[in-house]
Design a protein around this motif. Structure first.
Motif, mmCIF file in Angstrom:
data_model
loop_
_atom_site.group_PDB
_atom_site.id
_atom_site.type_symbol
_atom_site.label_atom_id
_atom_site.label_comp_id
_atom_site.label_asym_id
_atom_site.label_seq_id
_atom_site.Cartn_x
_atom_site.Cartn_y
_atom_site.Cartn_z
ATOM 1 N N ASN A 194 -13.348 6.266 16.340
ATOM 2 C CA ASN A 194 -14.203 5.312 15.632
ATOM 3 C C ASN A 194 -13.442 4.665 14.468
ATOM 4 O OD1 ASN A 194 -16.333 5.878 17.351
ATOM 5 N ND2 ASN A 194 -17.201 7.446 16.005
ATOM 6 N N ALA A 195 -12.641 5.468 13.776
ATOM 7 C CA ALA A 195 -11.865 4.923 12.661
ATOM 8 C C ALA A 195 -10.849 3.891 13.155
ATOM 9 C CB ALA A 195 -11.166 6.050 11.906
ATOM 10 N N TYR A 196 -10.228 4.185 14.281
ATOM 11 C CA TYR A 196 -9.264 3.238 14.841
ATOM 12 C C TYR A 196 -9.957 1.953 15.296
ATOM 13 C CZ TYR A 196 -6.172 1.058 18.267
ATOM 14 O OH TYR A 196 -5.431 0.152 18.971
ATOM 15 N N ASP A 197 -11.093 2.093 16.006
ATOM 16 C CA ASP A 197 -11.818 0.909 16.467
ATOM 17 C C ASP A 197 -12.276 0.053 15.290
ATOM 18 O OD1 ASP A 197 -11.476 1.775 19.059
ATOM 19 O OD2 ASP A 197 -13.448 2.735 19.188
ATOM 20 N N ARG A 198 -12.717 0.710 14.212
ATOM 21 C CA ARG A 198 -13.172 -0.046 13.044
ATOM 22 C C ARG A 198 -11.995 -0.761 12.369
ATOM 23 N NH1 ARG A 198 -17.548 -0.153 9.578
ATOM 24 N NH2 ARG A 198 -17.194 -1.925 8.166
ATOM 25 N N THR A 256 -4.354 0.076 10.668
ATOM 26 C CA THR A 256 -4.729 0.266 12.065
ATOM 27 C C THR A 256 -3.688 1.114 12.799
ATOM 28 O OG1 THR A 256 -5.750 -1.931 11.993
ATOM 29 C CG2 THR A 256 -5.457 -0.938 14.145
ATOM 30 N N VAL A 257 -2.421 0.899 12.487
ATOM 31 C CA VAL A 257 -1.367 1.723 13.085
ATOM 32 C C VAL A 257 -1.531 3.184 12.674
ATOM 33 C CG1 VAL A 257 1.118 2.158 13.107
ATOM 34 C CG2 VAL A 257 0.274 -0.186 13.281
ATOM 35 N N PHE A 258 -1.837 3.421 11.399
ATOM 36 C CA PHE A 258 -2.038 4.792 10.928
ATOM 37 C C PHE A 258 -3.236 5.430 11.623
ATOM 38 C CE2 PHE A 258 -0.141 3.438 6.576
ATOM 39 C CZ PHE A 258 1.107 3.347 7.174
ATOM 40 N N ALA A 259 -4.305 4.643 11.803
ATOM 41 C CA ALA A 259 -5.489 5.174 12.485
ATOM 42 C C ALA A 259 -5.168 5.537 13.930
ATOM 43 C CB ALA A 259 -6.626 4.154 12.428
ATOM 44 N N ASN A 260 -4.326 4.746 14.565
ATOM 45 C CA ASN A 260 -3.911 5.061 15.929
ATOM 46 C C ASN A 260 -3.060 6.326 15.970
ATOM 47 O OD1 ASN A 260 -3.641 4.685 18.695
ATOM 48 N ND2 ASN A 260 -1.852 3.362 18.482
ATOM 49 N N ALA A 295 -0.968 -7.425 6.231
ATOM 50 C CA ALA A 295 0.010 -6.367 6.511
ATOM 51 C C ALA A 295 -0.592 -4.995 6.240
ATOM 52 C CB ALA A 295 1.265 -6.579 5.670
ATOM 53 N N LEU A 296 -1.350 -4.863 5.156
ATOM 54 C CA LEU A 296 -2.002 -3.584 4.856
ATOM 55 C C LEU A 296 -3.007 -3.223 5.952
ATOM 56 C CD1 LEU A 296 -2.626 -4.025 1.014
ATOM 57 C CD2 LEU A 296 -0.920 -2.559 2.110
ATOM 58 N N ALA A 297 -3.787 -4.216 6.400
ATOM 59 C CA ALA A 297 -4.761 -3.958 7.463
ATOM 60 C C ALA A 297 -4.061 -3.605 8.772
ATOM 61 C CB ALA A 297 -5.663 -5.174 7.652
ATOM 62 N N PHE A 298 -2.934 -4.254 9.045
ATOM 63 C CA PHE A 298 -2.185 -3.965 10.276
ATOM 64 C C PHE A 298 -1.696 -2.524 10.276
ATOM 65 C CE2 PHE A 298 1.604 -3.768 12.902
ATOM 66 C CZ PHE A 298 1.262 -4.508 14.023
ATOM 67 N N PHE A 299 -1.051 -2.109 9.190
ATOM 68 C CA PHE A 299 -0.518 -0.751 9.143
ATOM 69 C C PHE A 299 -1.632 0.283 9.016
ATOM 70 C CE2 PHE A 299 3.397 -3.007 7.883
ATOM 71 C CZ PHE A 299 4.260 -2.452 8.818
ATOM 72 N N ASP A 355 -11.648 -4.768 11.983
ATOM 73 C CA ASP A 355 -11.442 -5.403 10.678
ATOM 74 C C ASP A 355 -10.221 -6.324 10.702
ATOM 75 O OD1 ASP A 355 -13.644 -4.095 9.682
ATOM 76 O OD2 ASP A 355 -12.498 -2.474 8.759
ATOM 77 N N LEU A 356 -9.170 -5.892 11.381
ATOM 78 C CA LEU A 356 -7.969 -6.715 11.481
ATOM 79 C C LEU A 356 -8.248 -7.981 12.278
ATOM 80 C CD1 LEU A 356 -4.923 -7.167 11.049
ATOM 81 C CD2 LEU A 356 -4.522 -5.813 13.120
ATOM 82 N N VAL A 357 -8.949 -7.857 13.394
ATOM 83 C CA VAL A 357 -9.258 -9.027 14.230
ATOM 84 C C VAL A 357 -10.142 -10.015 13.468
ATOM 85 C CG1 VAL A 357 -10.450 -9.771 16.326
ATOM 86 C CG2 VAL A 357 -8.953 -7.780 16.395
ATOM 87 N N LEU A 358 -11.133 -9.499 12.743
ATOM 88 C CA LEU A 358 -12.004 -10.380 11.957
ATOM 89 C C LEU A 358 -11.237 -11.039 10.820
ATOM 90 C CD1 LEU A 358 -15.245 -8.207 11.764
ATOM 91 C CD2 LEU A 358 -14.780 -10.141 13.272
ATOM 92 N N LEU A 359 -10.294 -10.320 10.241
ATOM 93 C CA LEU A 359 -9.474 -10.899 9.178
ATOM 94 C C LEU A 359 -8.640 -12.051 9.702
ATOM 95 C CD1 LEU A 359 -8.479 -10.740 6.238
ATOM 96 C CD2 LEU A 359 -6.753 -9.104 6.996
#
Length: 455
Positions: free
Chosen positions: A202-206, A145-149, A139-143, A210-214
């Motif tokens: 780049n931050a969003y892609d990273r 990524t949302v924040f980065a977007n 959940a932290l990784a998901f949000f 990270d979320l996909v690998l998790l």
């Protein structure tokens, strides 16, 4: 015809692009991470092993039942037990069916069963604790990524704003109201914003990678996130640290795991101590015998003045087995006297293990209390930030309405109007992010109390 081919090609491209796009929702991510995580699978295997061990400890109360049918054949001549003479070695078999049970061994089996039961409970809570941690991290990784977007969207809005200002500035330079220096300043600012856009991209892609690998998903498809619809349900005053800790101490899977592990080691002490007691075993069996040299006795004849037994055909297998059938009942009492102090040492080791399990439980409680203190501080700070962003958004909303009225009346230039609008958009995103952050911080406290992670 060319237009038709172009239209079909466009549809094919769009269809291919749609097939390579995969939308990830928060609920889907929380489900996938539990299904695909290797550590979760290993923990599930540990639970299955503990369940099988518990079943085996129950089976240990049953007697052993063994059937033995040895068939022996020797070659050459040997003494024949049936004829009391030297004859060819027979084919013999000695079938045996026996059952045995340990009637008493200091209640060792009972203590082993309780040890297996509590180890199973400990493994189950360990799995639950692991699942909660993995879901929370997901959940932290998901949000994140949302924040980065969101940050990427802000950077792109800045570029759009400056591009519009540059077009307006060029017309003002042509009218003589602005100079070339103003244009160069705006171009430098636009270049800076484009660098910021690349950084945020780049931050969003990273973060997405990270979320996909998790989630242990293949990286080949393109993934997009669906922003969850979360209402401001995390309202109300936070409970105190002590109250949260008391609830967590009774319901937290990590604490319960250590508690049942301590109980399991306590029964391991009883099991080790049971070896000091005598062991009473009972066995009951059936046996019979067959030999190919066993023959019927027909009578006696005189040979050189001495009587000699006359033998007929070999006695059939069934007849021999019925005739030689026997039963046995055995009681065995084994009293331990001296075994190089192995029993004593095992008992002392089990006591040390129990003491270690109590220390692990105490350490787990201390770590939990520290984590709750930090999480409570983070949740309090998130509450304050959320309230501050609400006040900020209300102020910027009023400022935007005032700027919009002045802009429509021709009293405010386009640059100033877009700047106010951009600040309002940024504040809306920050307010939404603070809402997510506040909700997550409170969910951490819920997880510590053993509550399910639901959104």
């Amino acid at each position: 015809m060319k237009k038709l081919l172009s239209f079909c090609l466009l549809l094919g491209v769009l269809a291919t692009h749609a097939m390579t796009q995969q939308v990830l929702t928060l609920e889907h991510c929380l489900q996938l991470v539990v299904e695909n995580n290797i550590q979760v699978k290993l923990s599930e295997n540990a639970v299955q092993t503990a369940e099988l061990t518990k079943v085996q400890r129950k089976f240990d109360f049953l007697p052993n039942l063994n059937l033995s049918v040895p068939v022996n054949k020797s070659f050459g001549r040997s003494a024949d037990l049936f004829t009391a003479s030297v004859a060819n070695s027979p084919i013999t078999t000695n079938p045996n069916l026996s059952a045995s049970i340990i009637a008493f061994r200091g209640l060792a089996k009972w203590n082993d069963l309780k040890n297996a039961e509590y180890n199973l409970r400990s493994s189950q809570y360990s799995l639950e604790d692991l699942r909660n941690d993995i879901r929370l991290n997901t959940a932290l990784a998901f949000f994140q990524t949302v924040f980065a977007n969101d940050n990427l969207a802000i950077a792109r809005n800045r570029i759009v704003l400056l591009t519009q200002q540059m077009e307006k500035l060029q017309s003002q330079i042509a009218a003589g109201t602005k100079t070339e220096g103003d244009l160069y300043t705006l171009k430098a600012q636009l270049a800076t914003e484009k660098v910021s856009e690349v950084t945020q991209q780049n931050a969003y892609d990273r973060s997405l990678l990270d979320l996909v690998l998790l989630l242990n998903l293949p990286t080949q498809p393109q993934y997009t996130l669906e922003r969850p619809t979360i209402l401001d349900s995390a309202s109300g005053r936070l409970e105190g640290v002590e109250q949260i800790f008391e609830s967590a101490r009774l319901n937290n899977p990590g604490i319960l795991k250590q508690q049942f592990k301590a109980l399991a080691t306590k029964y391991a002490i009883n099991s080790a101590r049971a070896v000091f007691f005598p062991t009473l075993s009972i066995s009951y069996g059936f046996n019979s015998f067959y030999s190919s040299n066993s023959r019927e006795r027909l009578g006696y004849t005189l040979v050189d003045g001495f009587p000699s037994i006359t033998y007929g055909n070999t006695i059939p297998l069934n007849t021999q087995l019925n005739t030689n059938f026997g039963q046995s009942l055995n009681f065995s009492l084994n009293v331990p006297i001296f075994n190089r102090f192995a029993t004593r040492q095992n008992y002392l080791i089990s006591k040390v293990n129990y003491n270690s399990s109590l220390l692990n439980l105490e350490a787990e409680q201390q770590d939990l209390y520290k984590s709750i203190q930090q999480a409570h501080l983070d949740a309090t700070a998130a509450d304050a930030k959320y309230l501050a962003t609400q006040e900020q958004l209300r102020s910027l909303d009023m400022s935007y309405r005032y700027a919009e009225a002045r802009y429509n009346a021709g009293m405010l230039d386009h640059y100033a109007y877009m700047e106010v609008l951009n600040n309002k958009t940024k504040a809306e995103i920050e307010q939404l992010q603070s809402l997510y952050d506040r909700m997550l911080k409170r969910k951490v406290l819920d997880i510590y109390q053993g509550k399910p992670l639901n959104f």
